[in-house]
Each structure stands twice: as structure tokens, then as C-alpha cells.
Design an enzyme around this catalytic site. Structure first.
Site, PDB file in Angstrom:
ATOM      1  N   CYS A 136       0.858  -1.175   0.000  1.00  0.00           N
ATOM      2  CA  CYS A 136       0.000   0.000   0.000  1.00  0.00           C
ATOM      3  C   CYS A 136       0.905   1.240   0.000  1.00  0.00           C
ATOM      4  CB  CYS A 136      -0.862  -0.026   1.261  1.00  0.00           C
ATOM      5  SG  CYS A 136      -1.847   1.443   1.517  1.00  0.00           S
ATOM      6  N   CYS A 161      -1.261   3.853  -6.560  1.00  0.00           N
ATOM      7  CA  CYS A 161      -2.074   3.234  -5.507  1.00  0.00           C
ATOM      8  C   CYS A 161      -2.337   1.812  -5.966  1.00  0.00           C
ATOM      9  CB  CYS A 161      -3.388   3.995  -5.338  1.00  0.00           C
ATOM     10  SG  CYS A 161      -4.619   3.115  -4.338  1.00  0.00           S
TER      11      CYS A 161
HETATM   12  N1  DGL Z   1      -4.064   0.659  -1.833  1.00  0.00           N
HETATM   13  C1  DGL Z   1      -3.613   1.760  -1.094  1.00  0.00           C
HETATM   14  C2  DGL Z   1      -2.465   2.501  -1.746  1.00  0.00           C
HETATM   15  O1  DGL Z   1      -1.689   1.896  -2.464  1.00  0.00           O
HETATM   16  C3  DGL Z   1      -4.569   2.638  -0.343  1.00  0.00           C
HETATM   17  C4  DGL Z   1      -5.883   2.963  -0.904  1.00  0.00           C
HETATM   18  C5  DGL Z   1      -6.742   3.561   0.176  1.00  0.00           C
HETATM   19  O2  DGL Z   1      -7.070   2.813   1.113  1.00  0.00           O
HETATM   20  O3  DGL Z   1      -7.050   4.749   0.099  1.00  0.00           O
HETATM   21  O4  DGL Z   1      -2.278   3.667  -1.543  1.00  0.00           O
END
Ligand code: DGL
Length: 283
Positions: free
Chosen positions: A74, A196
Site C-alpha cells: 500500500c 495506488c
Molecule cells: N491501496 C492503497 C495505496 O496503495 C490505499 C488505498 C486507500 O485505502 O485509500 O495507496
């Protein structure tokens, strides 16, 4: 320790895009994946909140699952928490993700690169340092995409899937239009960084909008390679025959809706529903 699993976590299902690459690059390893969907999305929450969630999940994976390495799949959690995770777990192999600006530089012919990500990632000091270090090599147009990760989460929930899919297209239309022109001509953006891990699952919609010529760059494969390198260097790579089936290698847990995780795991990793479990709500 060699036999222990690799821990992977994300605010929800986005990290499954990283897990796809990890399981392909490390076929003999076991994985335990934590989808923090009960607290998603991270991208519009405070740094402190995301840091605390990350530390809590890391503790749980270390104590209950005896992981030998942790992949923070993430971008938002990496920006908010990787430093503190390293301080608190100096002996754990830790791998974070960041928007793939450097790989994008290799691909762009026009020297104009778009970057989409969560607000949390794109306002972070970590991202600003990365951007500043490359700013003399290309022009970057940066666009936070509030609401997009949530819509992608909701697109795996049967009751909200149709509406969420529509919402994904609308949000992508609005955000990409606000960024400027995409295309291969001088001055246009010919490369888009998906900063993301959720956004990888909107790649199809992005392709439809931007056309086949635009490079879409994500981080799964470089992260998987880096994980392999670090395990090798620490002589912790699991050798020998791997478990026969994906479901014997991968255990997924969520503190959100189980059926949503099952749908996502089946759609994107070909995993049976039995690989998904409801997580301990106290974590
Ligand atoms: N998948 C996550 C990222 O790479 C976060 C997305 C979220 O929960 O806002 O930033």
C-alpha cells in the site's frame, strides 16, 4: 524461519495486485495477506491513523503468523508508516511500495508523466522527496484521486458492484481530464503511474479512456523482485518443491466483508473462497 510465510497487507483488496506478482516471482513461498477493509480507505485518513493501523497489523502478523518478511502493499501506508515500522522491527525484512516514477522515466518518450494516487500518498514528505529528486528529468502532473480506492473496494461487493463500476469510470474520466492531454505527441502525457495498488484493478477502464498507446505503470513486479533479492541475501528463501495449489500457499484475511474479499481473490488470483477467512476483529 525459511519455512515461515511472507506477510502482505493493504487497506483492503488493492494489495492483491502486488500479491499477484509476489506469488508468481516466489513460487515456493507461503503468503498471509491482511485486507484491512474494515478501515479502508486509508488515503483520505490521517497519517497517524494509517501509521497506527500499520503497526498493529505488523504486530499481529509477527506474533500470530510468525512471518519472515513483510510487504507493505500500500503506497499510503508505506508513506505514513515504513519509517516507524523499520524502527520498531529492525530485524524484520520489510518492503514498501512507492509510485513507480523511476520506471516511468524509462518508458516515457514525451517526458511528460502523469501520476495518480491517494491524497495521503501524494501529499506525503516521502513522495515529495521522490518527486524533487526526479523533477529535472521529466515533467510530472500529479493528481490525487479521492474516492477511487473506495469505489474499487465497493466494486467487489455484490450489492454495490454495478454502481461502483459506474463510479470508477466517472471518477477516472474527471481526474484524467483534469490532468491534461494524454497521447504520444510532444507535450502530451504518454505515461501514467498508478500510485495506488487499488488502481491496478481499474486498468481496464483506464485503457478504455486513454487508449492503447499510453504506458500504465504499476509496482507489483519490481516489489516482487526486491522481495526475492532481500530474502536471498538473508538466505531465507524457501527452496524445494512448492505447495501444489495456490490455496495451499496463500491465506487471506479481512476484517471487512468476507464475500467481497472472496470475489476479489477469485477474480484476480483465481483463488477458491476457502482461501479467505474472517480476521480477528480485535486487531
Ligand atoms: N491501496 C492503497 C495505496 O496503495 C490505499 C488505498 C486507500 O485505502 O485509500 O495507496
Amino acid at each position: 524461519m525459511t519455512e515461515s510465510p511472507i506477510g502482505v497487507f493493504d487497506s483492503g483488496i488493492g494489495g492483491l495486485s502486488v500479491l499477484q506478482s509476489l506469488q508468481a516471482a516466489l513460487p515456493a513461498e507461503h503468503f498471509v495477506y491482511w485486507a484491512d477493509s474494515g478501515h479502508a480507505p486509508y488515503g483520505e485518513k490521517s497519517d497517524l491513523f494509517v501509521r497506527q493501523r500499520s503497526l498493529t497489523i505488523a504486530d499481529h502478523l509477527i506474533k500470530q503468523h510468525h512471518i519472515k518478511a513483510l510487504v507493505v502493499a500500500c503506497n499510503t501506508a508505506t508513506a505514513a508508516a515504513i519509517h516507524e515500522l523499520r524502527v520498531q522491527h529492525p530485524h524484520l525484512i520489510l518492503i514498501g511500495v512507492e509510485p513507480a516514477l523511476k520506471p516511468a522515466l524509462q518508458l516515457s518518450q514525451t517526458g511528460h508523466i502523469g501520476v495518480i494516487g491517494t491524497r495521503g500518498t501524494l501529499i506525503s514528505d516521502k513522495f515529495h522527496r521522490l518527486l524533487a529528486s526526479l523533477q529535472d528529468q521529466a515533467h510530472f502532473t500529479v493528481q490525487p484521486c479521492n474516492g477511487l480506492a473506495l469505489a474499487i473496494e465497493q466494486s467487489t461487493h455484490q450489492a454495490t458492484a454495478a454502481q461502483a463500476t459506474q463510479r470508477i469510470t466517472e471518477l477516472l474520466q474527471d481526474y484524467t481530464r483534469a490532468m491534461g492531454e494524454f497521447g504520444p505527441a510532444p507535450g502530451q502525457m504518454d505515461t501514467l503511474v498508478l500510485g495506488c495498488t487499488h488502481y491496478v484493478f481499474a486498468e481496464h477502464a483506464l485503457r478504455e479512456l486513454l487508449g492503447p498507446q499510453i504506458h500504465l505503470v504499476s509496482t507489483g513486479e519490481p516489489v516482487a523482485r526486491q522481495t526475492r533479492r532481500l530474502l536471498e541475501a538473508a538466505t531465507m528463501l524457501r527452496n524445494g518443491p512448492g505447495p501444489h495449489t495456490l490455496s495451499a500457499r496463500i491465506r487471506l484475511m479481512t476484517n471487512g466483508d468476507l464475500t467481497s474479499l472472496q470475489a476479489a481473490a477469485q477474480r484476480w488470483l483465481g483463488l477458491p473462497h476457502a482461501a479467505c477467512h474472517r480476521a480477528d476483529n480485535h486487531v
